[in-house]
Design an enzyme around this catalytic site. Structure first.
Site, PDB file in Angstrom:
ATOM      1  N   MET A  37     -13.563  85.242 -38.799  1.00  0.00           N
ATOM      2  CA  MET A  37     -13.146  83.833 -38.808  1.00  0.00           C
ATOM      3  C   MET A  37     -11.671  83.758 -38.439  1.00  0.00           C
ATOM      4  O   MET A  37     -10.813  84.270 -39.166  1.00  0.00           O
ATOM      5  CB  MET A  37     -13.403  83.187 -40.171  1.00  0.00           C
ATOM      6  CG  MET A  37     -14.872  82.877 -40.423  1.00  0.00           C
ATOM      7  SD  MET A  37     -15.147  81.983 -41.975  1.00  0.00           S
ATOM      8  CE  MET A  37     -14.925  83.295 -43.176  1.00  0.00           C
ATOM      9  N   CYS A  58     -18.310  81.254 -29.563  1.00  0.00           N
ATOM     10  CA  CYS A  58     -17.317  80.199 -29.776  1.00  0.00           C
ATOM     11  C   CYS A  58     -17.756  78.904 -29.065  1.00  0.00           C
ATOM     12  O   CYS A  58     -17.989  78.899 -27.855  1.00  0.00           O
ATOM     13  CB  CYS A  58     -15.968  80.659 -29.247  1.00  0.00           C
ATOM     14  SG  CYS A  58     -14.686  79.441 -29.538  1.00  0.00           S
ATOM     15  N   ARG A  79     -18.469  80.773 -43.840  1.00  0.00           N
ATOM     16  CA  ARG A  79     -17.866  79.687 -44.627  1.00  0.00           C
ATOM     17  C   ARG A  79     -18.133  79.795 -46.122  1.00  0.00           C
ATOM     18  O   ARG A  79     -17.333  79.324 -46.931  1.00  0.00           O
ATOM     19  CB  ARG A  79     -18.379  78.341 -44.088  1.00  0.00           C
ATOM     20  CG  ARG A  79     -17.869  78.013 -42.686  1.00  0.00           C
ATOM     21  CD  ARG A  79     -18.649  76.872 -42.062  1.00  0.00           C
ATOM     22  NE  ARG A  79     -20.073  77.222 -41.955  1.00  0.00           N
ATOM     23  CZ  ARG A  79     -21.057  76.374 -41.751  1.00  0.00           C
ATOM     24  NH1 ARG A  79     -20.791  75.099 -41.626  1.00  0.00           N
ATOM     25  NH2 ARG A  79     -22.308  76.794 -41.668  1.00  0.00           N
TER      26      ARG A  79
END
Ligand SMILES: Cc1cc2nc3c(=O)[nH]c(=O)nc-3n(C[C@H](O)[C@H](O)[C@H](O)COP(=O)(O)O)c2cc1C
EC number: 1.3.1.-
Length: 377
Positions: free
Chosen positions: A24, A110, A237
């Protein structure tokens, strides 16, 4: 029953339990990886922020500094963004020749418009020939250093690329593939479609297939393995402001009871540790500024009041942080509403591509202007 995870190996490295900290940008620097490893298994895999091949070849000073690993970090896992077979080979030769990493993961996921607009990131696997040439260049230049490839489902539902990408990566000698089970058009919105991880597992049979997307708890990770048969999980996340998720994942995959989340006092100690690691890496001033973006995630759901929350979000030094942590009620238990999705979600959107990009999937031309100098996204 705990789903059995077969022993995962990425090249020569056992990854046990088969849990990977997702790369990340702006997050998985050496400080955050160290913190996650302190909670998880030293033999799980923790991937660094995205580094661009062009910046390595140019020996961009900031990039070279970002390729920093802990003294006992092994394997040193770095992620490479690249669009050009020649630059790829040159960058990988530098990384391997100068012994800067033990594992290279390649980023083809991405979805950022400034990247796909030029044909990079999640747009690239659509060009099968070019994708093949890039993966092949990396694997050949890497020698014994294992190369893995991370990608999305496709550009959008009309342009699905993941099964071809998986087979091509396997054929070119990648040692594992990881699928973020969303299209680029979804960005981070909606839900990851785990059935696609199961499809990829059927298509790619000789190397591990890792599943990624929407693991926000240890129970989610077990469910993904059960539903898809994937060989390991990649978690992004879910561990923002929750590095202890690695403790929970470790417990889940070793059949141990899953520990409760930390009390507010423990969270104070954990974010102090994070601050110290960041200060070691970046210096106190820059390190504490970097910590600010994690504060809302760490404190989510705890009843601490808007004013204290705000002071945490603006913290600028270790002494000030110690004072703020001293104001927390240590015995407040981990709040139930801190569970569930966190981090960016955004909304879906059309994927901007270069003119004519979809005309010829076999075209091997390197897209113009798609190289990035700026590492870290
Ligand atoms: C802040 C942020 C930065 C990211 N940077 C990268 C990156 O540099 N390279 C990459 O391959 N994926 C990157 N991703 C995508 C994640 O690795 C992962 O695929 C995605 O978040 C889905 O997993 P999750 O649902 O567990 O978060 C990033 C995601 C976030 C939220």
């Amino acid at each position: 029953m705990t789903p059995r995870l077969p022993a995962l190996r990425i090249g020569p490295y056992p990854v046990d339990p088969a849990v990977v900290l997702a790369p990340m940008a702006g997050i998985t620097n050496v400080a955050f990886r160290t913190l996650c490893r302190e909670f998880g298994s030293p033999t799980s895999l923790y991937v660094c922020e995205m580094i661009t091949a062009r910046a390595i070849v140019e020996r961009d000073a900031k990039t070279m500094e970002m390729i920093t690993f802990g003294a006992d970090e092994h394997p040193r896992s770095m992620q490479l963004y690249t669009v050009d077979p020649a630059t790829t080979a040159e960058a990988v030769r530098i990384i391997v020749g100068e012994d800067r990493a033990d594992h290279i993961d390649m980023n083809f996921g991405c979805p950022v418009p400034k990247v796909t607009r030029k044909g990079g990131g999640a747009a690239l696997p659509y060009k099968r020939g070019l994708f093949r040439n890039i993966v092949s260049a990396a694997v050949r230049a890497a020698g014994d250093v294992p190369v893995t490839v991370k990608f999305r489902v496709g550009i959008d539902e009309e342009h699905i690329t993941y099964l071809d990408a998986g087979r091509i990566a396997e054929g070119e000698g990648a040692r594992a593939v990881a699928l973020h089970a969303r299209t680029a058009a979804q960005r981070y919105s909606g839900e990851a479609d785990w059935s696609r991880i199961a499809r990829l597992k059927e298509a790619v049979t000789s190397i591990p297939v890792l599943g990624n997307g929407d693991i926000f708890s240890a129970a989610d990770a077990l469910k993904m393995v059960e539903q898809t048969g994937c060989d390991g999980v990649v978690v992004g996340r879910g561990c923002l402001g929750r590095p202890w998720l690695f403790r929970e994942l470790h417990a889940a995959f070793t059949g141990a009871p899953i520990p409760d989340g930390p009390s507010l006092g423990e969270v104070g100690r954990i974010l102090t540790r994070h601050a110290e690691l960041l200060a070691d890496h970046l210096g106190e001033d820059k390190g504490l500024r970097d910590l600010r973006k994690h504060m809302a995630w760490y404190l989510r759901g705890f009843p601490i009041g808007a004013s204290l929350r705000q002071r945490f979000a603006l913290v600028s030094g270790l002494a000030e942080l110690a004072d703020l942590v001293g104001e927390l009620e240590p015995d407040v238990p981990y709040p139930a509403d801190a569970e569930g999705p966190r981090g960016r979600q955004g909304s879906p959107g059309r994927v901007v591509l270069p003119d004519g990009w979809l005309d010829d999937p076999e075209d091997t031309a390197v897209p113009v202007g798609a190289e990035l100098m700026h590492s870290g996204g």
